[in-house]
Design an enzyme around this catalytic site. Structure first.
Site, mmCIF file in Angstrom:
data_model
loop_
_atom_site.group_PDB
_atom_site.id
_atom_site.type_symbol
_atom_site.label_atom_id
_atom_site.label_comp_id
_atom_site.label_asym_id
_atom_site.label_seq_id
_atom_site.Cartn_x
_atom_site.Cartn_y
_atom_site.Cartn_z
ATOM 1 N N LYS A 1 0.856 -1.198 0.000
ATOM 2 C CA LYS A 1 0.000 0.000 0.000
ATOM 3 C C LYS A 1 0.889 1.245 0.000
ATOM 4 O O LYS A 1 1.723 1.406 0.896
ATOM 5 C CB LYS A 1 -0.943 0.006 1.202
ATOM 6 C CG LYS A 1 -1.898 1.199 1.196
ATOM 7 C CD LYS A 1 -3.140 0.970 2.046
ATOM 8 C CE LYS A 1 -2.859 0.933 3.517
ATOM 9 N NZ LYS A 1 -4.112 0.958 4.321
ATOM 10 N N ASP B 1 -13.531 1.842 10.624
ATOM 11 C CA ASP B 1 -13.903 2.224 9.256
ATOM 12 C C ASP B 1 -14.670 1.067 8.628
ATOM 13 O O ASP B 1 -14.079 0.025 8.312
ATOM 14 C CB ASP B 1 -12.648 2.534 8.444
ATOM 15 C CG ASP B 1 -12.971 2.993 7.020
ATOM 16 O OD1 ASP B 1 -14.173 3.028 6.665
ATOM 17 O OD2 ASP B 1 -12.040 3.315 6.273
ATOM 18 N N ASN C 1 -12.960 -3.091 2.918
ATOM 19 C CA ASN C 1 -12.065 -3.605 3.960
ATOM 20 C C ASN C 1 -12.293 -5.081 4.266
ATOM 21 O O ASN C 1 -11.620 -5.641 5.132
ATOM 22 C CB ASN C 1 -12.230 -2.798 5.251
ATOM 23 C CG ASN C 1 -11.748 -1.371 5.089
ATOM 24 O OD1 ASN C 1 -11.008 -1.064 4.166
ATOM 25 N ND2 ASN C 1 -12.179 -0.497 5.984
#
Length: 452
Positions: free
Chosen positions: A163, A293, A298
């Site tokens: 990432k 979140d 996710n």
């Protein structure tokens, strides 16, 4: 195996991220100017046809929705993240026009072009960074609000997910949050009486934490330890040697987006959501640590093994003991079907303010009754049956219209509820059927015979 990493530069919608403060301010300026131009032209058109339009009607036109969403996607970072947060948190309660703006922000971001990506990786890993890999896929497998994810193969055969944070995102968080708040204010969507300064400060703090990939790596490792060898869950292993403050390296784990299960058999959807709801209950009531979140991206699903993959721990935060205890009391009161105890627990945990209860107790009690009926039906709860949501929305809008009694919950409660609401929204999207009551009883204890 080649001596140098190969790259895959497949075409895509690469778009450089504005990294300087002036460049980002310029995007906001152009967005505001374009919106203002649309307001003027639309206002003139409506006046000419004999209408007397309100400013909020002129701001929330389809043309402005497209403009705002596209520009926030271009900025990425805090601007896009806040839009996603509002969209996920609000469920069915947003005006349809604003929902249209924010829904576009959940469709993914533009990714960095290869030249900009290369500059970031040189800054983090050095000019010879390619020598670390047998293969590095230059086209990202995912692009989100703060960073984009690449697949890479190490020389020892391991496959990693890398990432990479967009340049300038971390430095622009405070200004982006303030600019988005200004847009919400001038649109009239937030009442001037509502003090959002504490919320903005907390949003900035959390976004700074999410932009710290060293911290996220630590949270990833903590979740891996908490999950352990649980048969139904997977947490990728961290690669600390390649992780920096702007690059997060972890094991690449196969799986499909949970959203794609919309067309899967009912038992698959049910199993996936039961696994996720179980995680949320453990986060809140057992672990004292929650990934707050609820973005659908996710979570991934492994069809063959039937395991849920947990990703993205930048928004993980400690759940204070008093907040967990407050939710435990609220759930116990709900299981007992005790309306008064539910209302009192909701005030204690911060969902409701004293002012709104004093002014609208009958409406609040009616909403609680609807929820209690649904919660205490025997057997699996059908998240696809949204009939009761219309009643809650209608009653809720009565409360919303009384802007003088609007209330912001405590920050810790707000972030916990964000995860809970987002999870329920995903379950509704999948039309899952889960015996939530039985799961809650297993955590709260007893058979719901009273609050504790």
């Amino acid at each position: 195996m080649k001596d140098h990493a190969t790259t895959d530069d497949r075409p895509g919608k690469g778009r450089a991220v504005p990294s300087g403060r002036l460049a980002r301010l310029g995007v906001f300026g152009r967005m505001a100017g374009g919106v203002a131009g649309n307001v003027i032209s639309e206002g003139a058109r409506r006046l000419a046809s004999g209408e007397r339009p309100k400013m909020s009607d002129l701001l929330l036109t389809p043309a402005n929705a497209v403009r705002v969403a596209d520009q926030l996607s271009h900025l990425r970072g805090a601007a896009m993240k806040l839009g996603q947060m509002v969209s996920m948190d609000s469920g069915d309660m947003l005006p349809p026009e604003l929902s249209a703006i924010l829904a576009r922000l959940r469709d993914g971001a533009h990714h960095m072009p290869p030249e900009q990506l290369n500059r970031v990786l040189i800054a983090e890993w050095g000019r010879d960074w390619r020598s670390k890999f047998a293969h590095f896929q230059a086209h990202p497998v995912a692009a989100a609000s703060i960073g984009q994810v690449h697949r890479a193969r190490m020389r020892d055969g391991r496959t990693l997910a890398i990432k990479v944070q967009y340049p300038g995102v971390k430095d622009s968080i405070d200004a982006d949050v303030d600019n988005v708040a200004t847009l919400l204010r001038v649109s009239g969507l937030l009442p001037r009486e509502l003090d959002i300064v504490p919320l903005l400060a907390e949003a900035k703090r959390q976004l700074h934490e999410e932009a710290d990939y060293i911290r996220e790596g630590e949270m990833l490792a903590r979740y891996g330890a908490l999950v352990g060898d649980a048969p139904g869950l997977v947490v990728p292993a961290l690669d600390p040697a390649l992780t920096t403050s702007r690059v997060l390296a972890m094991e690449y784990v196969d799986g499909v987006s949970v959203e794609t299960l919309e067309t899967a058999p009912q038992e698959v959807r049910d199993r996936a959501m039961q696994a996720l709801i179980a995680v949320v209950l453990r986060e809140l009531l057992d672990w004292g640590l929650m990934q707050t979140d609820p973005n659908f991206a996710n979570y991934r699903w492994q069809g063959e093994s039937g395991r849920l993959v947990l990703l993205d721990f930048g928004a993980a935060r400690v759940v204070p003991g008093d907040v967990a205890a407050g939710y435990r009391r609220l759930l116990a009161a709900g299981l007992a079907g005790d309306r008064d105890a539910v209302r009192e627990a909701a005030v204690a945990v911060g969902f409701l303010g004293d002012a709104i209860v004093a002014r609208h107790r009958a409406v609040i009690d009616e909403m609680i009754d609807v929820i209690l009926i649904e919660l205490n039906r025997p057997g699996p709860f059908d998240f696809g049956d949204r009939a009761f949501v219309g009643t809650l929305r209608d009653r809720g809008m009565e409360l919303v219209r009384d802007k003088a009694s609007w209330h912001l919950p405590p920050i810790d409660t707000l972030f916990v509820q964000r995860k809970i609401s987002g999870t329920a929204l995903l379950a509704a999207r999948l039309k899952a059927r889960v015996d939530v009551r039985a799961m809650v009883v297993g955590h709260v204890g007893g058979d719901g015979g009273g609050a504790s």
